[in-house]
Design a protein around this motif. Structure first.
Motif, PDB file in Angstrom:
ATOM      1  N   GLU A   1       0.816  -1.212   0.000  1.00  0.00           N
ATOM      2  CA  GLU A   1       0.000   0.000   0.000  1.00  0.00           C
ATOM      3  C   GLU A   1       0.852   1.265   0.000  1.00  0.00           C
ATOM      4  OE1 GLU A   1       0.705   1.424   3.040  1.00  0.00           O
ATOM      5  OE2 GLU A   1       1.722  -0.449   3.460  1.00  0.00           O
ATOM      6  N   CYS A   2       2.161   1.085  -0.042  1.00  0.00           N
ATOM      7  CA  CYS A   2       3.063   2.222   0.098  1.00  0.00           C
ATOM      8  C   CYS A   2       3.807   2.440  -1.219  1.00  0.00           C
ATOM      9  CB  CYS A   2       4.030   1.923   1.238  1.00  0.00           C
ATOM     10  SG  CYS A   2       5.545   2.843   1.224  1.00  0.00           S
ATOM     11  N   GLU A   3       3.803   3.670  -1.713  1.00  0.00           N
ATOM     12  CA  GLU A   3       4.416   3.976  -3.001  1.00  0.00           C
ATOM     13  C   GLU A   3       5.912   3.678  -3.016  1.00  0.00           C
ATOM     14  OE1 GLU A   3       2.322   5.850  -1.471  1.00  0.00           O
ATOM     15  OE2 GLU A   3       0.715   6.352  -2.849  1.00  0.00           O
TER      16      GLU A   3
ATOM     17  N   LEU B   1      -1.867  -0.052  -7.304  1.00  0.00           N
ATOM     18  CA  LEU B   1      -2.106  -0.107  -5.860  1.00  0.00           C
ATOM     19  C   LEU B   1      -3.577  -0.350  -5.535  1.00  0.00           C
ATOM     20  CD1 LEU B   1       0.204   2.765  -4.547  1.00  0.00           C
ATOM     21  CD2 LEU B   1       0.568   0.307  -4.380  1.00  0.00           C
ATOM     22  N   GLU B   2      -4.463   0.218  -6.356  1.00  0.00           N
ATOM     23  CA  GLU B   2      -5.900   0.054  -6.100  1.00  0.00           C
ATOM     24  C   GLU B   2      -6.297  -1.414  -6.141  1.00  0.00           C
ATOM     25  OE1 GLU B   2      -4.357   1.930  -8.266  1.00  0.00           O
ATOM     26  OE2 GLU B   2      -5.431   3.783  -8.733  1.00  0.00           O
TER      27      GLU B   2
ATOM     28  N   HIS C   1       6.182   7.324   5.561  1.00  0.00           N
ATOM     29  CA  HIS C   1       4.975   6.725   6.104  1.00  0.00           C
ATOM     30  C   HIS C   1       5.144   6.280   7.548  1.00  0.00           C
ATOM     31  CE1 HIS C   1       2.626   6.136   2.109  1.00  0.00           C
ATOM     32  NE2 HIS C   1       3.153   7.330   2.235  1.00  0.00           N
TER      33      HIS C   1
ATOM     34  N   GLU D   1      -1.047   0.686   8.404  1.00  0.00           N
ATOM     35  CA  GLU D   1      -1.101   1.494   7.184  1.00  0.00           C
ATOM     36  C   GLU D   1      -2.104   0.873   6.240  1.00  0.00           C
ATOM     37  OE1 GLU D   1       2.578   2.555   5.207  1.00  0.00           O
ATOM     38  OE2 GLU D   1       3.692   1.807   6.917  1.00  0.00           O
TER      39      GLU D   1
ATOM     40  N   ARG E   1      -5.028   1.875   2.797  1.00  0.00           N
ATOM     41  CA  ARG E   1      -5.152   2.771   1.647  1.00  0.00           C
ATOM     42  C   ARG E   1      -5.876   4.056   2.034  1.00  0.00           C
ATOM     43  NH1 ARG E   1      -2.020   3.461  -1.671  1.00  0.00           N
ATOM     44  NH2 ARG E   1      -3.481   4.201  -3.243  1.00  0.00           N
TER      45      ARG E   1
ATOM     46  N   ARG F   1      -5.852   9.412   4.335  1.00  0.00           N
ATOM     47  CA  ARG F   1      -5.660   9.794   2.931  1.00  0.00           C
ATOM     48  C   ARG F   1      -7.065  10.072   2.396  1.00  0.00           C
ATOM     49  NH1 ARG F   1      -3.143   5.539   1.417  1.00  0.00           N
ATOM     50  NH2 ARG F   1      -1.054   6.349   1.067  1.00  0.00           N
TER      51      ARG F   1
ATOM     52  N   THR G   1      -5.136   7.516  -4.247  1.00  0.00           N
ATOM     53  CA  THR G   1      -4.370   7.887  -5.439  1.00  0.00           C
ATOM     54  C   THR G   1      -3.744   6.652  -6.071  1.00  0.00           C
ATOM     55  OG1 THR G   1      -2.525   8.334  -3.962  1.00  0.00           O
ATOM     56  CG2 THR G   1      -3.797  10.218  -4.702  1.00  0.00           C
ATOM     57  N   GLY G   2      -3.461   6.779  -7.352  1.00  0.00           N
ATOM     58  CA  GLY G   2      -2.772   5.722  -8.065  1.00  0.00           C
ATOM     59  C   GLY G   2      -1.280   5.779  -7.801  1.00  0.00           C
TER      60      GLY G   2
ATOM     61  N   GLU H   1       0.685   8.875  -9.027  1.00  0.00           N
ATOM     62  CA  GLU H   1       0.132  10.187  -8.657  1.00  0.00           C
ATOM     63  C   GLU H   1       0.759  10.678  -7.353  1.00  0.00           C
ATOM     64  OE1 GLU H   1      -4.338  10.637  -9.349  1.00  0.00           O
ATOM     65  OE2 GLU H   1      -4.081   8.505  -9.051  1.00  0.00           O
TER      66      GLU H   1
ATOM     67  N   ASP I   1       0.820  11.748  -3.680  1.00  0.00           N
ATOM     68  CA  ASP I   1      -0.040  11.190  -2.648  1.00  0.00           C
ATOM     69  C   ASP I   1       0.092  12.017  -1.372  1.00  0.00           C
ATOM     70  OD1 ASP I   1      -1.672   9.197  -1.382  1.00  0.00           O
ATOM     71  OD2 ASP I   1       0.144   8.429  -0.438  1.00  0.00           O
TER      72      ASP I   1
ATOM     73  N   THR J   1       4.013  12.193  -0.863  1.00  0.00           N
ATOM     74  CA  THR J   1       4.968  11.287  -1.506  1.00  0.00           C
ATOM     75  C   THR J   1       4.696  11.182  -3.002  1.00  0.00           C
ATOM     76  OG1 THR J   1       3.551   9.402  -0.987  1.00  0.00           O
ATOM     77  CG2 THR J   1       5.359   9.829   0.517  1.00  0.00           C
TER      78      THR J   1
END
Lengths: 100, 275
Positions: A33-35, A58-59, B26, B152, B154, B189, B193-194, B197, B199, B238
């Motif tokens: 879930e973390c970029e 991620l979705e 995070h 954590e 979404r 959040r 976001t994708g 993108e 965030d 981020t």
């Protein structure tokens, strides 16, 4: 005879090009879930020989990996990358796709 | 009960709070969290932290470098440049270098969420430029042991942590009191976001700090120790492997012993880059 051989070779070459298959792997990962973690997963996957493209979604909690023709991604390779990223492999779906 | 050189002690009193929370994308801004880097990954995090109490102000600007030995274990170093101004005097130079490690000992992954717990250990080494008044460091090596839990998802984030700081004694016989820090943090959040993108996650922290009274050659020192509570709004932004984290600590309650300057405000800004 020579013409026939050339024509046959050309036919098989074209057929191989038309019907060549590539594999797309849809990797579902728990905890993804973390970029920044996902970017590392993406970077590590791209370092594997034969990886054509990597899409992080991620979705959908997943990663799509498209391999070049003739290459495969093993479960062990995926497992190691996800372990190093601190996330858990849920499952991998394989989709063979024709390349036109 | 005794009193000691006010200028020296004022600087040290503020310094002990600075840069003692290991940064990680995070994770909370003022508290700590269980997030660990990718195995063999590096994080470079320039940061600045300002703390103001009455006419005293301490600013630390530094860089934190973290390396992940495994997907659950990271080590790092923090190199601060410190500026201390107590109104009647000021000094600046190299502050105390911090060495730290964090180990994530528990993880529970589900689709789109991760819960984890970690322990951390930080050594605040006695390495600041010496001979300055006010002091740029604590004059001793301090040890900070932390325990943290984090969730954590979404959309939602939550953390809880506790840290115990055992302060060393300096050459002058001053033994600063031990400290305990508590953190409860929530995050949201608002807009999912994708991956590519930018965030944004909004945070609200409740930070509590308890300090025992200092001792000089065994005698309790007046005007030291006490409790302070802060409410701390913050944000982290981020984009892939780059993050900006910022927050301010607003004092909401304090019970400081004797006559001490109460904290006015603290602020922290961190840039993080994962390699």
């Amino acid at each position: 005879m020579k013409r026939l051989c050339v024509a046959t070779l050309m036919y098989f070459a074209m057929a191989a090009a038309v019907f060549a298959e590539v594999t797309v792997y849809h990797i579902i990962a728990e905890g993804l879930e973390c970029e920044s973690c996902a970017s590392e997963v993406e970077r590590q996957l791209k370092e594997i020989e034969g990886v054509d493209s990597v899409d992080i979604i991620l979705e959908l909690k997943g990663v799509n990996v498209r391999m070049a023709e003739g290459y495969e991604l093993t479960d062990a390779q995926v497992q190691k990358i996800l372990d190093d990223a601190g996330v858990t492999l849920d499952h991998i779906e394989h989709h063979a796709m024709g390349q036109h | 009960m005794i009193q000691i050189g006010r200028n020296w002690m004022r600087g040290v009193g503020l310094i002990v709070y600075l840069l003692s929370s290991v940064a990680s994308a995070h994770d909370p801004i003022f508290g700590i969290g269980p997030h660990v880097l990718f195995k063999d990954g590096f994080e470079i995090a320039p940061e600045t932290h300002v703390e103001k109490a009455s006419d005293e102000q301490v600013t630390e600007t530094g860089v934190e470098i973290t390396y992940a030995l495994t997907g659950d274990w990271a080590i790092g170093i923090e190199l601060p440049y410190t500026d201390v101004d107590v109104g009647s005097a000021s000094a600046s130079g190299l502050g105390d270098v911090n060495l730290f490690t964090k180990y994530r000992f528990w993880r529970n992954d589900t689709l789109g969420a991760q819960e984890a717990a970690a322990v951390s250990l930080t050594f605040n080494t006695n390495t600041a430029d010496g001979g300055e008044t006010p002091a740029l460091g604590t004059g001793a090596t301090d040890t900070i042991l932390g325990l943290t839990y984090g969730y954590e998802g979404r959309k939602w984030y939550r953390w809880a942590s506790i840290r115990y700081r055992n302060n060393g004694g300096n050459d002058g016989g001053l033994q600063r009191g031990e400290k305990v820090l508590f953190d409860l943090v929530g995050g949201i959040r608002f807009k999912p976001t994708g991956y590519l993108e930018p965030d944004t996650v909004w945070l609200l922290e409740l930070n509590g700090e308890y300090g025992a009274r200092a001792e000089l050659n065994g005698a309790a020192v007046a005007n030291t120790g006490g409790t302070e509570w802060f409410l701390s709004p913050g944000i982290f932004w981020t984009k892939r492997n780059f993050a900006i984290k910022a927050g301010i600590q607003i004092p909401i309650a304090s019970d400081l012993q004797g006559v001490q300057a109460e904290s006015d405000i603290r602020a922290r800004l961190v840039l993080e880059w994962h390699l």
